[in-house]
Design a protein around this motif. Sequence first.
Motif, PDB file in Angstrom:
ATOM      1  N   ARG A 120     -30.354  21.579  -7.974  1.00 25.13           N
ATOM      2  CA  ARG A 120     -30.582  20.354  -7.497  1.00 25.13           C
ATOM      3  C   ARG A 120     -29.832  19.139  -8.105  1.00 25.13           C
ATOM      4  N   PRO A 121     -28.563  19.368  -8.299  1.00 24.35           N
ATOM      5  CA  PRO A 121     -27.733  18.233  -9.082  1.00 24.35           C
ATOM      6  C   PRO A 121     -27.883  16.887  -8.334  1.00 24.35           C
ATOM      7  N   ASP A 122     -28.251  17.130  -6.866  1.00 21.89           N
ATOM      8  CA  ASP A 122     -28.203  15.789  -5.911  1.00 21.89           C
ATOM      9  C   ASP A 122     -29.231  14.867  -6.355  1.00 21.89           C
ATOM     10  N   LEU A 123     -30.454  15.435  -7.048  1.00 30.66           N
ATOM     11  CA  LEU A 123     -31.346  14.614  -7.426  1.00 30.66           C
ATOM     12  C   LEU A 123     -30.928  13.804  -8.743  1.00 30.66           C
ATOM     13  N   VAL A 124     -30.378  14.731  -9.433  1.00 36.17           N
ATOM     14  CA  VAL A 124     -29.858  14.011 -10.718  1.00 36.17           C
ATOM     15  C   VAL A 124     -28.868  12.824 -10.580  1.00 36.17           C
ATOM     16  N   ARG A 125     -27.822  13.095  -9.534  1.00 41.33           N
ATOM     17  CA  ARG A 125     -26.941  11.992  -9.302  1.00 41.33           C
ATOM     18  C   ARG A 125     -27.594  10.901  -8.754  1.00 41.33           C
ATOM     19  N   LYS A 126     -28.469  11.099  -7.823  1.00 42.66           N
ATOM     20  CA  LYS A 126     -29.336   9.586  -7.329  1.00 42.66           C
ATOM     21  C   LYS A 126     -30.063   9.057  -8.581  1.00 42.66           C
ATOM     22  N   ASP A 165     -23.943  10.774   1.042  1.00 42.89           N
ATOM     23  CA  ASP A 165     -24.768  12.110   1.062  1.00 42.89           C
ATOM     24  C   ASP A 165     -24.046  13.504   0.524  1.00 42.89           C
ATOM     25  N   VAL A 166     -22.659  13.655   0.979  1.00 44.83           N
ATOM     26  CA  VAL A 166     -21.845  14.671   0.657  1.00 44.83           C
ATOM     27  C   VAL A 166     -21.689  14.279  -1.055  1.00 44.83           C
ATOM     28  N   GLU A 167     -21.316  13.329  -1.404  1.00 42.17           N
ATOM     29  CA  GLU A 167     -20.900  13.053  -2.930  1.00 42.17           C
ATOM     30  C   GLU A 167     -22.332  13.342  -3.884  1.00 42.17           C
ATOM     31  N   LEU A 168     -23.354  12.952  -3.166  1.00 39.15           N
ATOM     32  CA  LEU A 168     -24.648  13.239  -3.997  1.00 39.15           C
ATOM     33  C   LEU A 168     -24.858  14.644  -4.109  1.00 39.15           C
ATOM     34  N   THR A 169     -24.628  15.522  -2.964  1.00 41.57           N
ATOM     35  CA  THR A 169     -24.836  16.902  -3.023  1.00 41.57           C
ATOM     36  C   THR A 169     -23.669  17.766  -3.769  1.00 41.57           C
ATOM     37  N   TYR A 170     -22.492  17.271  -3.728  1.00 48.90           N
ATOM     38  CA  TYR A 170     -21.471  18.245  -4.362  1.00 48.90           C
ATOM     39  C   TYR A 170     -20.683  17.641  -5.342  1.00 48.90           C
ATOM     40  N   GLY A 171     -20.778  16.237  -5.471  1.00 53.42           N
ATOM     41  CA  GLY A 171     -20.119  15.618  -6.740  1.00 53.42           C
ATOM     42  C   GLY A 171     -19.038  14.747  -6.640  1.00 53.42           C
ATOM     43  N   PRO A 172     -19.129  13.559  -6.557  1.00 49.45           N
ATOM     44  CA  PRO A 172     -17.879  12.815  -6.352  1.00 49.45           C
ATOM     45  C   PRO A 172     -16.627  13.154  -7.011  1.00 49.45           C
ATOM     46  N   VAL A 173     -16.774  13.341  -8.386  1.00 53.36           N
ATOM     47  CA  VAL A 173     -15.517  13.388  -9.008  1.00 53.36           C
ATOM     48  C   VAL A 173     -15.056  15.006  -8.670  1.00 53.36           C
ATOM     49  N   LEU A 174     -15.818  15.964  -8.539  1.00 53.13           N
ATOM     50  CA  LEU A 174     -15.414  17.163  -8.197  1.00 53.13           C
ATOM     51  C   LEU A 174     -14.755  17.088  -6.826  1.00 53.13           C
ATOM     52  N   LEU A 175     -15.310  16.462  -5.919  1.00 52.78           N
ATOM     53  CA  LEU A 175     -14.562  16.247  -4.621  1.00 52.78           C
ATOM     54  C   LEU A 175     -13.192  15.635  -4.610  1.00 52.78           C
ATOM     55  N   GLU A 176     -13.207  14.598  -5.578  1.00 50.20           N
ATOM     56  CA  GLU A 176     -12.017  13.805  -5.779  1.00 50.20           C
ATOM     57  C   GLU A 176     -11.020  14.347  -6.412  1.00 50.20           C
ATOM     58  N   GLU A 177     -11.309  15.351  -7.207  1.00 48.74           N
ATOM     59  CA  GLU A 177     -10.351  16.273  -8.105  1.00 48.74           C
ATOM     60  C   GLU A 177      -9.823  17.644  -7.276  1.00 48.74           C
ATOM     61  N   LYS A 178     -10.812  17.882  -6.227  1.00 50.40           N
ATOM     62  CA  LYS A 178     -10.411  18.857  -5.392  1.00 50.40           C
ATOM     63  C   LYS A 178     -10.560  20.221  -6.530  1.00 50.40           C
ATOM     64  N   ASP A 179     -11.618  20.267  -7.259  1.00 48.04           N
ATOM     65  CA  ASP A 179     -12.013  21.261  -7.974  1.00 48.04           C
ATOM     66  C   ASP A 179     -12.103  22.608  -7.390  1.00 48.04           C
ATOM     67  N   GLU A 180     -11.447  23.426  -7.919  1.00 49.48           N
ATOM     68  CA  GLU A 180     -11.177  24.807  -7.365  1.00 49.48           C
ATOM     69  C   GLU A 180     -12.613  25.731  -7.256  1.00 49.48           C
ATOM     70  N   VAL A 181     -13.242  25.459  -8.353  1.00 53.51           N
ATOM     71  CA  VAL A 181     -14.657  26.108  -8.420  1.00 53.51           C
ATOM     72  C   VAL A 181     -15.557  25.924  -7.285  1.00 53.51           C
ATOM     73  N   LEU A 182     -15.503  24.338  -7.442  1.00 55.11           N
ATOM     74  CA  LEU A 182     -16.413  23.885  -6.160  1.00 55.11           C
ATOM     75  C   LEU A 182     -15.827  24.335  -4.721  1.00 55.11           C
TER      76      LEU A 182
END
Length: 221
Positions: A120-126, A165-182
């Motif tokens: 639940r990293p989404d809860l932490v981000r919120k 909602d997408v950034e909360l769930t998966y991470g704004p920086v991970l998405l922006e940086e196109k993280d390969e693990v994500l």
Amino acid sequence: MLTKRLEAVADMVTPGQNVADIGTDHGYVPMYLIKENRAKHVYACDIAEGPLLTAYRNIRDGGFEDDIETVLSNGTESLEKGSVDCIVIAGIGGDLIVGILNSSTILDDVQELVLSPHKRPDLVRKCIIDLGFYIESEDMLEEAGKRYVIIKAKRTDDKDYSLNDVELTYGPVLLEEKDEVLKGFLENEKQKFEDILKDAPDDEHVKEVLELNEKALAYFE
């Protein structure tokens, strides 16, 4: 001494701060922070006496007693206001991390959070946003067949900072940086929930997950 994940957590800490490691267990993160000159002083905190005694022995045997204090504490409750610049919490669920942060009486003086929830990293981000922090950096890594998220947050006066909602769930920086693990996680998640949907085509929760997943994968196009 440190696992790959915990080393990545410790490396997120901005050097030169007083740090509280909540749920310190063996005290390995505090010792690494001092050894690598990433902290001025560390409070190794744990709610249980057994792990804290183990941490104390490791700290003593390593010669770190002047720089690391072991503190029996439920979250941050035994720490004094103004004593900590950065809080580190790793290896527990997002709901527990949120509870620790929301009940903390020292948070007004804290400038940095380094958090690694195992769910639940989404809860932490919120929670981070609600408490007046913004997400400066993120990492996602694989260890022992599992994927772990690490979030570094900094204090901000920007009242307009928000995440969708997408950034909360998966991470704004991970998405922006196109993280390969994500990306690998998203592809596996897509396949898993598509398979579930075949057997339960009316499952609204699964449909919602797939919709968020699709929006997240669009960041990688």
